[in-house]
Structures are given as C-alpha cells and as structure tokens.
Design a protein around this motif. Sequence first.
Motif, PDB file in Angstrom:
ATOM      1  N   PHE A  69       0.702  -1.529   0.344  1.00  0.00           N
ATOM      2  CA  PHE A  69       0.012  -0.027   0.301  1.00  0.00           C
ATOM      3  C   PHE A  69       1.016   0.905  -0.137  1.00  0.00           C
ATOM      4  N   PRO A  70       0.568   2.175  -1.197  1.00  0.00           N
ATOM      5  CA  PRO A  70       1.587   3.733  -1.042  1.00  0.00           C
ATOM      6  C   PRO A  70       1.656   4.370   0.272  1.00  0.00           C
ATOM      7  N   GLN A  71       2.623   5.069   0.829  1.00  0.00           N
ATOM      8  CA  GLN A  71       2.517   5.537   1.627  1.00  0.00           C
ATOM      9  C   GLN A  71       1.558   7.173   0.860  1.00  0.00           C
ATOM     10  N   VAL A  72       0.650   7.782   2.622  1.00  0.00           N
ATOM     11  CA  VAL A  72      -0.122   8.893   1.468  1.00  0.00           C
ATOM     12  C   VAL A  72       1.149   9.921   2.039  1.00  0.00           C
ATOM     13  N   THR A  73       1.063  10.605   1.106  1.00  0.00           N
ATOM     14  CA  THR A  73       1.277  11.862   0.728  1.00  0.00           C
ATOM     15  C   THR A  73       0.429  12.788   0.647  1.00  0.00           C
ATOM     16  N   LEU A  74      -0.506  12.261   0.409  1.00  0.00           N
ATOM     17  CA  LEU A  74      -1.134  13.745  -0.130  1.00  0.00           C
ATOM     18  C   LEU A  74      -2.988  13.681   0.547  1.00  0.00           C
ATOM     19  N   LEU A  75      -2.749  14.403   1.611  1.00  0.00           N
ATOM     20  CA  LEU A  75      -4.125  13.666   2.494  1.00  0.00           C
ATOM     21  C   LEU A  75      -5.659  14.176   1.747  1.00  0.00           C
ATOM     22  N   PRO A  76      -6.859  13.827   2.000  1.00  0.00           N
ATOM     23  CA  PRO A  76      -7.868  14.013   1.512  1.00  0.00           C
ATOM     24  C   PRO A  76      -8.504  15.639   2.204  1.00  0.00           C
ATOM     25  N   PRO A  77      -9.132  16.319   1.661  1.00  0.00           N
ATOM     26  CA  PRO A  77      -9.909  16.965   1.550  1.00  0.00           C
ATOM     27  C   PRO A  77     -10.515  17.124   3.284  1.00  0.00           C
ATOM     28  N   HIS A  78     -11.256  15.955   3.839  1.00  0.00           N
ATOM     29  CA  HIS A  78     -11.822  15.742   4.738  1.00  0.00           C
ATOM     30  C   HIS A  78     -12.701  13.836   5.027  1.00  0.00           C
ATOM     31  N   VAL A 205     -14.753  -6.680   7.603  1.00  0.00           N
ATOM     32  CA  VAL A 205     -16.345  -7.416   8.294  1.00  0.00           C
ATOM     33  C   VAL A 205     -17.168  -5.948   7.413  1.00  0.00           C
ATOM     34  N   GLY A 206     -16.599  -6.042   6.176  1.00  0.00           N
ATOM     35  CA  GLY A 206     -17.598  -4.360   5.574  1.00  0.00           C
ATOM     36  C   GLY A 206     -16.701  -3.156   5.312  1.00  0.00           C
ATOM     37  N   TRP A 207     -15.859  -2.579   6.310  1.00  0.00           N
ATOM     38  CA  TRP A 207     -15.806  -1.636   6.957  1.00  0.00           C
ATOM     39  C   TRP A 207     -14.200  -1.599   5.644  1.00  0.00           C
ATOM     40  N   LYS A 208     -14.463  -0.850   4.545  1.00  0.00           N
ATOM     41  CA  LYS A 208     -13.818  -0.099   3.569  1.00  0.00           C
ATOM     42  C   LYS A 208     -13.290   0.812   4.482  1.00  0.00           C
ATOM     43  N   MET A 209     -11.648   1.164   4.092  1.00  0.00           N
ATOM     44  CA  MET A 209     -11.012   2.443   5.229  1.00  0.00           C
ATOM     45  C   MET A 209      -9.514   2.290   3.748  1.00  0.00           C
ATOM     46  N   ILE A 210      -9.171   3.811   4.375  1.00  0.00           N
ATOM     47  CA  ILE A 210      -7.829   4.418   3.336  1.00  0.00           C
ATOM     48  C   ILE A 210      -6.674   3.713   3.709  1.00  0.00           C
ATOM     49  N   PRO A 211      -6.012   3.271   3.621  1.00  0.00           N
ATOM     50  CA  PRO A 211      -4.432   3.477   4.282  1.00  0.00           C
ATOM     51  C   PRO A 211      -3.744   4.256   4.777  1.00  0.00           C
ATOM     52  N   TYR A 212      -3.282   4.507   5.720  1.00  0.00           N
ATOM     53  CA  TYR A 212      -2.027   5.191   6.004  1.00  0.00           C
ATOM     54  C   TYR A 212      -1.290   4.846   7.049  1.00  0.00           C
ATOM     55  N   PRO A 213      -0.135   4.015   5.725  1.00  0.00           N
ATOM     56  CA  PRO A 213       1.147   3.133   6.339  1.00  0.00           C
ATOM     57  C   PRO A 213       1.451   3.600   7.225  1.00  0.00           C
ATOM     58  N   VAL A 214       2.195   3.350   8.285  1.00  0.00           N
ATOM     59  CA  VAL A 214       4.145   4.004   9.585  1.00  0.00           C
ATOM     60  C   VAL A 214       4.419   2.858   9.775  1.00  0.00           C
ATOM     61  N   ASP A 215       5.745   3.226  10.026  1.00  0.00           N
ATOM     62  CA  ASP A 215       6.336   2.167  11.271  1.00  0.00           C
ATOM     63  C   ASP A 215       6.544   1.616  10.243  1.00  0.00           C
TER      64      ASP A 215
END
Length: 264
Positions: A69-78, A205-215
Amino acid sequence: MFFTLSKIFWFFANPGNLLLFLMGVGVVALFMQSWKLGRRLLGIAFIISLFIAIVPVGKHLLYRLENHFPQVTLLPPHIDGIVVLGGFSNQFITKSRGQVALGGAVERLIESAMLTRKYPKAKLVISGGSGNLMRQEVKEAEALRPVFKVLGLDINRIIFESKSRNTHENALYSKEIAKPKPGQKWMLVTSASHMPRAVGSFRKVGWKMIPYPVDYNVEGTIDLEVGFNFLSGLSALNQGLHEWIGLFVYKFSGYTDSYLPPVR
C-alpha cells in the motif's frame, strides 16, 4: 479458540524458538552420545544462523509488505474518522511502573496525533486490548489514555476499544463501537508491514478503509546488500514471517477478503 491456537502455533513457528529447539535437541543428542546426530543438528543450526546473519531474508519479506500500500503523501480534504491499531506500547510495564512505556511502533501514535489535529471533527478510535495469551487483565487502549491527555487531545472525542486481542477483532470490535455510516471516509493507521492483513480484515467485516501506513522498517528501494548482524536479521525475519503466515492463516480462516488485499 482461534486466538489461543494462533498463539500456540506461533510459539513453535517463531524462527528464534525453532533455532533454540534445534540446538537443544542437538546438545541432548551429544549428551546421549549420539555424536553424529548431535553434530548434524548443531551444524544445521549454525548454518541457518549464519544465513540469517548475512542474507537479508527478513528485509525482503518486509519490503514486499511495506510497499504493497503506497505511503500517503496527499491527504484527503475530509475524513470522518481514524482507527489506530494498538501494538505500540507495553501496558504491563505501564501499569507496573506508573509511566507509559512506548515501543518501536510509536509512529502510530505520532501520526495519529497529527491526523487528529488535521481533522479536528473526525472521530478517533484506539483499538487494542491484550494480545498476551496468559495476561488479559490489562488492556492497551485503556493504558494509553494518559498519553493522549499529555498530547493535549480531547479525550471525549476518542473511543477506546479494549476488547480486541488480534487484528480480526480490531476490525470487528472497532466497527461495533464506532458505528461507521455508509459513505463515510475512515482512515486506518498501523505499521506498513501489518497494513495488508489489517486492510483485509476491515474489508472482510464490511468496512472500507483508507490505508495510512507508518512505522517502516526497510528503505523504499530493496536492499540486496549482505551484512553480518544476526540479531537484526532474526528480528526482521521474525516480523516478516509473522505477517506472511498471518496473511495465509487469516485467508484460510475467512478473516480477510484475500490473501494479499488488492490496492483499490
């Protein structure tokens, strides 16, 4: 039952424990004057240890996971909410010493604090009970309350989920307590190597998430250089193998939607 069996299985599958067992049997064989068997077992243990010290096998395993999963470089507005998986503190030392004991995955805490300030209206769920098979009396999420007070965050906006013992239960109980609504955007914060199994569990479990990988534990480009550091090599192998086996077991048990969740 799954939690108990998984802990027992990993005790025997842990590379360090396997090496120790191999050496132990070899020493016993020598004491019983089974010289040939003892020498062979100790020789195999030495060769495996040397291989782990020189060849970065663990780093290769982690590299594939951390770059899935790519590292998040541009955060969504909301963002409507953020789920942070535990595993970055030791609640037992915290309780015993009266001082919060943070671990190597402290980036989960740092980045979650940053995201909370970035999205002041977003809910924050800290998910983590106790992953210790023999000690379920102290929960990590509850032990982390003082940390968020020190960081100046409003405790009233934080949901502490302390029932979960593994990644499957992180997803199950976090959804149960957060009650996400259809169409909402939620972000998942956990270690990069753990993100594939975590995302798959939440999707199941039916919950789509935006991955924010760290560490992160390895560099962004694969390192093929050999070295000589047994402890570092064993640690990386232990972590990488744990996650790859976890992905296989979760898929087999129906706790993730796919062996290696697609990026979508």
